[in-house]
Scaffold this motif. Structure first.
Motif, PDB file in Angstrom:
ATOM      1  N   THR A 109      -1.208   3.697   9.014  1.00 14.34           N
ATOM      2  CA  THR A 109      -2.052   4.305  10.042  1.00 14.34           C
ATOM      3  C   THR A 109      -3.423   3.642  10.018  1.00 14.34           C
ATOM      4  O   THR A 109      -3.808   3.034   9.011  1.00 14.34           O
ATOM      5  CB  THR A 109      -2.244   5.817   9.799  1.00 14.34           C
ATOM      6  OG1 THR A 109      -2.947   6.006   8.566  1.00 14.34           O
ATOM      7  CG2 THR A 109      -0.913   6.565   9.760  1.00 14.34           C
ATOM      8  N   VAL A 120      -0.061  -1.819  12.376  1.00 12.64           N
ATOM      9  CA  VAL A 120       0.455  -0.449  12.449  1.00 12.64           C
ATOM     10  C   VAL A 120       1.715  -0.409  13.307  1.00 12.64           C
ATOM     11  O   VAL A 120       2.667   0.308  12.994  1.00 12.64           O
ATOM     12  CB  VAL A 120      -0.634   0.513  12.995  1.00 12.64           C
ATOM     13  CG1 VAL A 120      -0.062   1.870  13.335  1.00 12.64           C
ATOM     14  CG2 VAL A 120      -1.765   0.653  11.980  1.00 12.64           C
ATOM     15  N   LYS A 121       1.727  -1.195  14.367  1.00 10.40           N
ATOM     16  CA  LYS A 121       2.905  -1.239  15.246  1.00 10.40           C
ATOM     17  C   LYS A 121       4.098  -1.858  14.510  1.00 10.40           C
ATOM     18  O   LYS A 121       5.231  -1.412  14.690  1.00 10.40           O
ATOM     19  CB  LYS A 121       2.582  -2.046  16.509  1.00 10.40           C
ATOM     20  CG  LYS A 121       3.639  -1.976  17.566  1.00 10.40           C
ATOM     21  CD  LYS A 121       3.191  -2.693  18.822  1.00 10.40           C
ATOM     22  CE  LYS A 121       4.254  -2.600  19.892  1.00 10.40           C
ATOM     23  NZ  LYS A 121       3.848  -3.295  21.118  1.00 10.40           N
ATOM     24  N   GLN A 122       3.859  -2.851  13.659  1.00 12.17           N
ATOM     25  CA  GLN A 122       4.925  -3.491  12.900  1.00 12.17           C
ATOM     26  C   GLN A 122       5.497  -2.574  11.827  1.00 12.17           C
ATOM     27  O   GLN A 122       6.684  -2.609  11.541  1.00 12.17           O
ATOM     28  CB  GLN A 122       4.426  -4.778  12.240  1.00 12.17           C
ATOM     29  CG  GLN A 122       4.158  -5.902  13.207  1.00 12.17           C
ATOM     30  CD  GLN A 122       3.480  -7.091  12.521  1.00 12.17           C
ATOM     31  OE1 GLN A 122       3.171  -7.065  11.338  1.00 12.17           O
ATOM     32  NE2 GLN A 122       3.243  -8.137  13.290  1.00 12.17           N
ATOM     33  N   ASP A 123       4.653  -1.766  11.215  1.00  9.29           N
ATOM     34  CA  ASP A 123       5.088  -0.862  10.156  1.00  9.29           C
ATOM     35  C   ASP A 123       4.533   0.525  10.455  1.00  9.29           C
ATOM     36  O   ASP A 123       3.374   0.822  10.178  1.00  9.29           O
ATOM     37  CB  ASP A 123       4.582  -1.367   8.796  1.00  9.29           C
ATOM     38  CG  ASP A 123       5.077  -0.526   7.633  1.00  9.29           C
ATOM     39  OD1 ASP A 123       5.705   0.530   7.863  1.00  9.29           O
ATOM     40  OD2 ASP A 123       4.838  -0.931   6.478  1.00  9.29           O
ATOM     41  N   ARG A 124       5.379   1.375  11.006  1.00 13.84           N
ATOM     42  CA  ARG A 124       4.951   2.719  11.438  1.00 13.84           C
ATOM     43  C   ARG A 124       4.494   3.604  10.269  1.00 13.84           C
ATOM     44  O   ARG A 124       3.910   4.655  10.501  1.00 13.84           O
ATOM     45  CB  ARG A 124       6.085   3.421  12.200  1.00 13.84           C
ATOM     46  CG  ARG A 124       6.455   2.749  13.487  1.00 13.84           C
ATOM     47  CD  ARG A 124       5.461   3.067  14.529  1.00 13.84           C
ATOM     48  NE  ARG A 124       5.834   2.425  15.786  1.00 13.84           N
ATOM     49  CZ  ARG A 124       5.072   2.426  16.829  1.00 13.84           C
ATOM     50  NH1 ARG A 124       3.910   3.038  16.791  1.00 13.84           N
ATOM     51  NH2 ARG A 124       5.439   1.831  17.923  1.00 13.84           N
ATOM     52  N   ALA A 125       4.772   3.183   9.036  1.00 15.90           N
ATOM     53  CA  ALA A 125       4.320   3.965   7.881  1.00 15.90           C
ATOM     54  C   ALA A 125       2.811   3.827   7.679  1.00 15.90           C
ATOM     55  O   ALA A 125       2.194   4.644   7.002  1.00 15.90           O
ATOM     56  CB  ALA A 125       5.062   3.526   6.620  1.00 15.90           C
ATOM     57  N   SER A 164       0.619   1.740   3.429  1.00 15.22           N
ATOM     58  CA  SER A 164       1.632   2.718   3.823  1.00 15.22           C
ATOM     59  C   SER A 164       1.651   3.902   2.852  1.00 15.22           C
ATOM     60  O   SER A 164       1.846   5.046   3.266  1.00 15.22           O
ATOM     61  CB  SER A 164       3.008   2.066   3.910  1.00 15.22           C
ATOM     62  OG  SER A 164       3.336   1.441   2.690  1.00 15.22           O
TER      63      SER A 164
END
Length: 182
Positions: free
Chosen positions: A40, A33-38, A75
């Motif tokens: 959750t 989640v931290k790597q890809d904010r899209a 995502s």
């Protein structure tokens, strides 16, 4: 006799409403989640539920249940969850499971999934050592108490109501969250 029967029935209903809670190690999920904010955490959980059930899933809103396509990338599932909560159209299609917010009333015709916020769990050994140290200090009359147990890896509580075996399956899928991103 009727009073005890009613109390027993109310206790059963209360247990059904509480569901099963599993603690899911979340270090790998949170890293993704931290790597890809899209992405959750909720999207990972709903995608895992859809794979475990092989059936349609959705999101529980104030208006009712809204179907979400959880077969897409994580995502995209996250975006679908947000859209469903914002202005989704309720569905008459039967859903196997719905993602709900804390304190939402569980559905009777679908499993209800609630994802807790990540927290730092303490290992049982660490908690036991801290408790033993505190008890020794209290019994021995020492004024100082040893340090509290150190938190270990991040954990997320996932509560499932209406399908107890689903909680363990979700935990299993989240053990390798990278597979859910494919």
């Amino acid at each position: 006799a009727l009073e005890s029967s009613v109390q027993r029935h109310l206790a059963e209903l209360s247990a059904q409403r509480q569901g099963v809670v599993v603690q899911v190690p979340a270090e790998r999920v949170l890293r993704l989640v931290k790597q890809d904010r899209a992405m959750t955490v909720e999207a990972f959980v709903l995608r895992a539920a859809a794979l475990a059930l092989g059936a349609p899933v959705g999101v529980l809103t104030d208006k009712g249940a809204v179907a979400v396509d959880a077969s897409a990338r994580v995502s995209e599932v996250a975006a679908s969850i947000a859209a469903a909560r914002a202005n989704g159209q309720t569905t008459t299609e039967p859903l196997a499971a719905v993602l709900a917010r804390e304190n939402a009333e569980p559905l009777t015709n679908a499993a209800t999934i609630v994802v807790g916020a990540p927290y730092a769990a303490v290992s049982a050994a660490g908690a036991r050592a801290a408790l033993d140290g505190a008890l020794d200090a209290l019994i021995g009359g020492g004024a100082t108490v040893s340090a509290a147990a150190e938190p270990t890896k991040p954990t997320i509580d996932v509560r499932v109501t209406g399908a107890d075996s689903l909680a363990a399956k979700i935990k299993g899928y989240l053990a390798n969250p990278e597979l859910l991103t494919l």
